[in-house]
Design an enzyme around this catalytic site. Structure first.
Site, short mmCIF file in Angstrom:
data_model
loop_
_atom_site.label_atom_id
_atom_site.label_comp_id
_atom_site.label_asym_id
_atom_site.label_seq_id
_atom_site.Cartn_x
_atom_site.Cartn_y
_atom_site.Cartn_z
N HIS A 7 -1.66 -0.97 -32.73
CA HIS A 7 -3.09 -0.76 -33.04
C HIS A 7 -4.01 -1.05 -31.85
O HIS A 7 -5.21 -0.75 -31.91
CB HIS A 7 -3.52 -1.66 -34.22
CG HIS A 7 -3.14 -1.12 -35.57
ND1 HIS A 7 -1.84 -1.09 -36.01
CD2 HIS A 7 -3.90 -0.59 -36.56
CE1 HIS A 7 -1.81 -0.57 -37.24
NE2 HIS A 7 -3.05 -0.26 -37.59
N GLY A 8 -3.46 -1.67 -30.81
CA GLY A 8 -4.29 -1.99 -29.65
C GLY A 8 -5.41 -2.94 -30.03
O GLY A 8 -5.23 -3.87 -30.83
N GLU B 210 9.61 -23.46 -46.83
CA GLU B 210 10.88 -23.42 -47.59
C GLU B 210 12.08 -23.69 -46.68
O GLU B 210 13.13 -23.07 -46.82
CB GLU B 210 11.06 -22.06 -48.28
CG GLU B 210 10.10 -21.80 -49.42
CD GLU B 210 10.31 -22.71 -50.63
OE1 GLU B 210 11.43 -23.21 -50.83
OE2 GLU B 210 9.34 -22.90 -51.36
N TRP C 22 1.12 -30.62 -48.64
CA TRP C 22 1.36 -29.16 -48.62
C TRP C 22 1.82 -28.65 -49.97
O TRP C 22 2.74 -27.84 -50.06
CB TRP C 22 2.39 -28.78 -47.53
CG TRP C 22 1.90 -29.04 -46.15
CD1 TRP C 22 2.38 -29.96 -45.27
CD2 TRP C 22 0.82 -28.38 -45.47
NE1 TRP C 22 1.67 -29.93 -44.10
CE2 TRP C 22 0.70 -28.96 -44.19
CE3 TRP C 22 -0.06 -27.35 -45.83
CZ2 TRP C 22 -0.25 -28.55 -43.27
CZ3 TRP C 22 -1.02 -26.93 -44.91
CH2 TRP C 22 -1.10 -27.53 -43.65
N GLY D 170 9.34 -33.73 -44.18
CA GLY D 170 9.38 -32.32 -44.58
C GLY D 170 10.81 -31.91 -44.88
O GLY D 170 11.28 -32.01 -46.00
N GLY E 195 6.62 -30.88 -56.13
CA GLY E 195 6.13 -31.92 -55.23
C GLY E 195 7.29 -32.52 -54.45
O GLY E 195 7.96 -33.43 -54.96
#
Length: 384
Positions: free
Chosen positions: A339-340, A364, A155, A130, A123
């Site tokens: 992959h288009g 992180e 988060w 952040g 935590g």
């Protein structure tokens, strides 16, 4: 110092590979699509001892090297990145106790962490804080044989399904410099400790990311890690080196998965009478993707080796985290282009890689922060 055993490593990696193929692969698409927590998979991870993989054998863990751990995380992330997060936060908590705890704390908690009976995370982050952890506002005040904690954390991975957390608080909010007033507690869920909400995310599905609220939450004084106030930030920063190696290894896994799917698809898809892997435009993409992935893997290995030697490795972990996670983002985008239209379809895997990868450059410690850490250490280690 942790010794790396290659024979043991191969046995472990083979076991993890079989587990992923048999127990995870058949279910990933549906669980990720439905954002379902993988309860049965987590139970199997407990049985395999993965929650104790970095905990010393004398406390019931597997005692694996960080090098082996990074390879496990790469394998898991190549299959489903979310599972690696369930392990990462838990093992940072375990490392904080193993490296900094009193012998009584190690005896009481590490065996239960190793089995997954107690499972959770760390935590740190708060709604208004952040990267700048010294700005946290969660406060612990001494009250007899306990501390009373008030504040909120944001988060938090494993927040809903976990039951124990390494909690960073201010025990002296007036301390200067600020880090001298920060302490780390082992905090099990109980009265005053509530999970206020689950946070919806773009990717990284199936894993709980939550907000935790503490209202007059009492924690026994003997849960202060190391038994001394004011050392919390140093303990956390040490654990974040391990966390960054984990996130870097995740980056390698996602990058490798994007490369694997691209190489396969490029041989199956034909345009202008030949497979697209024979077109130079596709070949240059595949060449860059493969080279970035292998370079990332080597950076992760170097950081893990330094961590195993017990050396300070914030620069090495920062380099690995920076490069491998940017590689994951770049490879996922290139995979989508190769992959288009199918890359944009939920039928194929690459759209998941494209949603998962951005988390890695933020979590992180942002990659912007990694560049600053690398530069500062570079100057520090090369003083003229």
């Amino acid at each position: 110092m942790t010794v790396h055993d290659e024979g043991q490593e191969q046995l472990i990696l083979d076991m993890v590979g079989r587990f992923l193929e048999q127990e995870v692969r058949p279910h990933v698409w549906q669980m990720e699509h439905d954002d379902t927590y993988p309860v049965e998979i987590v139970e199997k991870m407990k049985d395999m001892g993965l929650f104790g993989c970095l905990i010393a054998p004398e406390y019931g863990g597997l005692g694996l090297s960080t090098v082996t751990y990074a390879k496990i995380i790469e394998l898991i992330s190549e299959e489903w990145m979310s599972l690696s997060g369930i392990l990462n936060s838990h093992l940072i908590m375990a490392a904080a106790v193993q490296r900094n705890g009193t012998e009584e704390q190690k005896q009481a908690f590490l065996p239960r962490f190793a089995t997954g009976e107690l499972r959770g995370g760390i935590g740190l982050t708060e709604p208004d804080c952040g990267t700048d952890l010294q700005a946290i506002r969660t406060v612990a005040r001494r009250d007899g044989d306990a501390y009373v904690i008030n504040g909120a954390k944001m988060w938090i991975t494993n927040g809903y399904h976990g039951n124990c957390f390494a909690l960073l608080v201010k025990t002296d909010p007036q301390a200067e410099p600020r880090h001298k007033g920060m302490s780390l507690f082992i905090a099990e869920k109980g009265p005053g400790f509530t999970v206020s909400r689950q946070l919806e995310k773009l990717g990284y599905k199936g894993i709980d990311s939550t907000e935790l609220v503490f209202e007059n939450y009492r924690v026994p004084a003997d849960r202060l890690i190391g038994g001394v106030e004011g050392r919390g930030l140093q303990m956390v920063l040490n654990g974040l080196e391990l966390g960054r190696i984990n996130v870097a290894a995740r980056g390698v896994g996602v990058a490798q998965a994007a490369l694997r799917e691209s190489v396969k698809y490029a041989q199956q898809r034909k345009t202008f009478g030949k497979p697209i892997c024979e077109h130079q435009a596709i070949q240059t993409k595949l060449g860059d993707m493969a080279t970035r992935t292998e370079a990332s893997r080597l950076l992760v290995q170097r950081a893990a080796e330094a961590y195993d030697r017990g050396e300070r490795c914030d620069m090495e972990a920062g380099m690995a985290k920076l490069f491998a996670t940017e590689t994951a983002v770049e490879n996922s985008l290139e995979a989508m282009r190769i992959h288009g239209g199918y890359g944009y379809s939920k039928e194929y895997l690459v759209e998941r890689f494209y949603r998962d990868a951005p988390l890695l450059v933020i979590g992180e410690g942002t990659n912007e922060m990694q560049r600053i850490i690398i530069a500062r250490q570079l100057v520090e280690r090369n003083r003229i």
